[in-house]
Design a protein around this motif. Structure first.
Motif, mmCIF file in Angstrom:
data_model
loop_
_atom_site.group_PDB
_atom_site.id
_atom_site.type_symbol
_atom_site.label_atom_id
_atom_site.label_comp_id
_atom_site.label_asym_id
_atom_site.label_seq_id
_atom_site.Cartn_x
_atom_site.Cartn_y
_atom_site.Cartn_z
ATOM 1 N N VAL A 113 0.841 -1.204 0.000
ATOM 2 C CA VAL A 113 0.000 0.000 0.000
ATOM 3 C C VAL A 113 0.871 1.247 0.000
ATOM 4 N N TYR A 114 1.909 1.250 0.817
ATOM 5 C CA TYR A 114 2.821 2.395 0.878
ATOM 6 C C TYR A 114 3.484 2.632 -0.476
ATOM 7 N N SER A 115 3.976 1.558 -1.084
ATOM 8 C CA SER A 115 4.678 1.734 -2.359
ATOM 9 C C SER A 115 3.730 2.171 -3.468
ATOM 10 N N LEU A 116 2.502 1.675 -3.469
ATOM 11 C CA LEU A 116 1.540 2.073 -4.504
ATOM 12 C C LEU A 116 0.999 3.478 -4.276
ATOM 13 N N GLN A 117 1.134 3.972 -3.062
ATOM 14 C CA GLN A 117 0.651 5.319 -2.774
ATOM 15 C C GLN A 117 1.750 6.364 -2.938
ATOM 16 N N PHE A 118 2.976 6.039 -2.505
ATOM 17 C CA PHE A 118 4.015 7.058 -2.440
ATOM 18 C C PHE A 118 5.221 6.810 -3.350
ATOM 19 N N ILE A 119 5.651 5.575 -3.513
ATOM 20 C CA ILE A 119 6.867 5.299 -4.280
ATOM 21 C C ILE A 119 6.582 5.275 -5.776
ATOM 22 N N ARG A 120 5.684 4.419 -6.180
ATOM 23 C CA ARG A 120 5.286 4.344 -7.595
ATOM 24 C C ARG A 120 3.758 4.247 -7.681
ATOM 25 N N PRO A 121 3.099 5.379 -7.579
ATOM 26 C CA PRO A 121 1.627 5.396 -7.569
ATOM 27 C C PRO A 121 1.039 4.758 -8.825
ATOM 28 N N GLN A 122 -0.007 3.979 -8.616
ATOM 29 C CA GLN A 122 -0.727 3.364 -9.725
ATOM 30 C C GLN A 122 -2.209 3.689 -9.586
ATOM 31 N N TYR A 123 -2.856 3.799 -10.731
ATOM 32 C CA TYR A 123 -4.281 4.123 -10.752
ATOM 33 C C TYR A 123 -4.992 3.130 -11.648
ATOM 34 N N SER A 124 -6.252 2.886 -11.327
ATOM 35 C CA SER A 124 -7.027 1.940 -12.128
ATOM 36 C C SER A 124 -7.254 2.529 -13.519
ATOM 37 N N PRO A 125 -7.421 1.669 -14.525
ATOM 38 C CA PRO A 125 -7.509 2.163 -15.897
ATOM 39 C C PRO A 125 -8.742 3.012 -16.202
ATOM 40 N N ALA A 126 -9.924 2.606 -15.760
ATOM 41 C CA ALA A 126 -11.141 3.294 -16.170
ATOM 42 C C ALA A 126 -11.463 4.507 -15.302
ATOM 43 N N VAL A 127 -11.355 4.357 -14.010
ATOM 44 C CA VAL A 127 -11.803 5.398 -13.087
ATOM 45 C C VAL A 127 -10.666 6.261 -12.571
#
Length: 168
Positions: A113-127
């Protein structure tokens, strides 16, 4: 002690409320998708995506509720063959192993969760929904499972001590 029970009861209520709310919302999104896709011939990408993430949350919240209510599948043939002391030891070891698994999963989930939020953020494709919120379900679920396991282990030990004191 009473405030701890009240806090845990409050936590249980929040967990159940979220599970029911997420499940109902997921059903509404899927219903919208069916209406828009097959009746209006205009599929909505966001409903499918959000329903998928809500489904993951419902799974982890439901797994936690199952641990708390002792509703997970188990093979109890060994328990039938053991005496009271053996049953106690087996349940205690089982809880400790499961708790260890929850601690490892919580650590890894927190890092994810930390890495997806701060290190290398990722977002869902549609929304363009932050994926850290979707993966937060793992962390929340295993932490709640761990709390349920600790509660079960404490009650198991108290029950064992109470039984031992009554026999004296």
């Amino acid at each position: 002690m009473r405030s701890m029970k009240a806090l845990l009861g409050y936590l249980d209520n929040i967990e159940e409320f979220l599970a029911v709310t997420f499940l109902a919302t997921m059903c509404v999104f899927i219903g919208l998708q069916i209406i828009f896709r097959y009746i209006l011939n205009w599929p909505l990408a966001w409903t499918e995506e959000l329903a998928r993430y809500l489904f993951v949350w419902v799974i982890y919240l439901g797994a936690s509720m199952a641990v708390r209510r002792k509703r997970h599948l188990k093979v109890d043939i060994v328990l039938l063959l053991l005496g009271e002391k053996g049953k106690f030891v087996l349940r205690l070891v089982s809880n400790m192993l499961f708790l260890f698994f929850c601690v490892v999963m919580a650590y890894e989930g927190a890092y994810l969760v930390y890495s997806l939020q701060f290190i290398r953020p990722q977002y869902s494709p549609a929304v363009r929904f932050p994926m850290s919120l979707a993966y937060l379900s793992v962390l929340v679920g295993v932490v709640l499972m761990g709390i349920a396991l600790i509660r079960d282990t404490v009650s198991l030990v108290k029950e064992r001590n109470l039984t031992a004191n009554c026999k004296k």
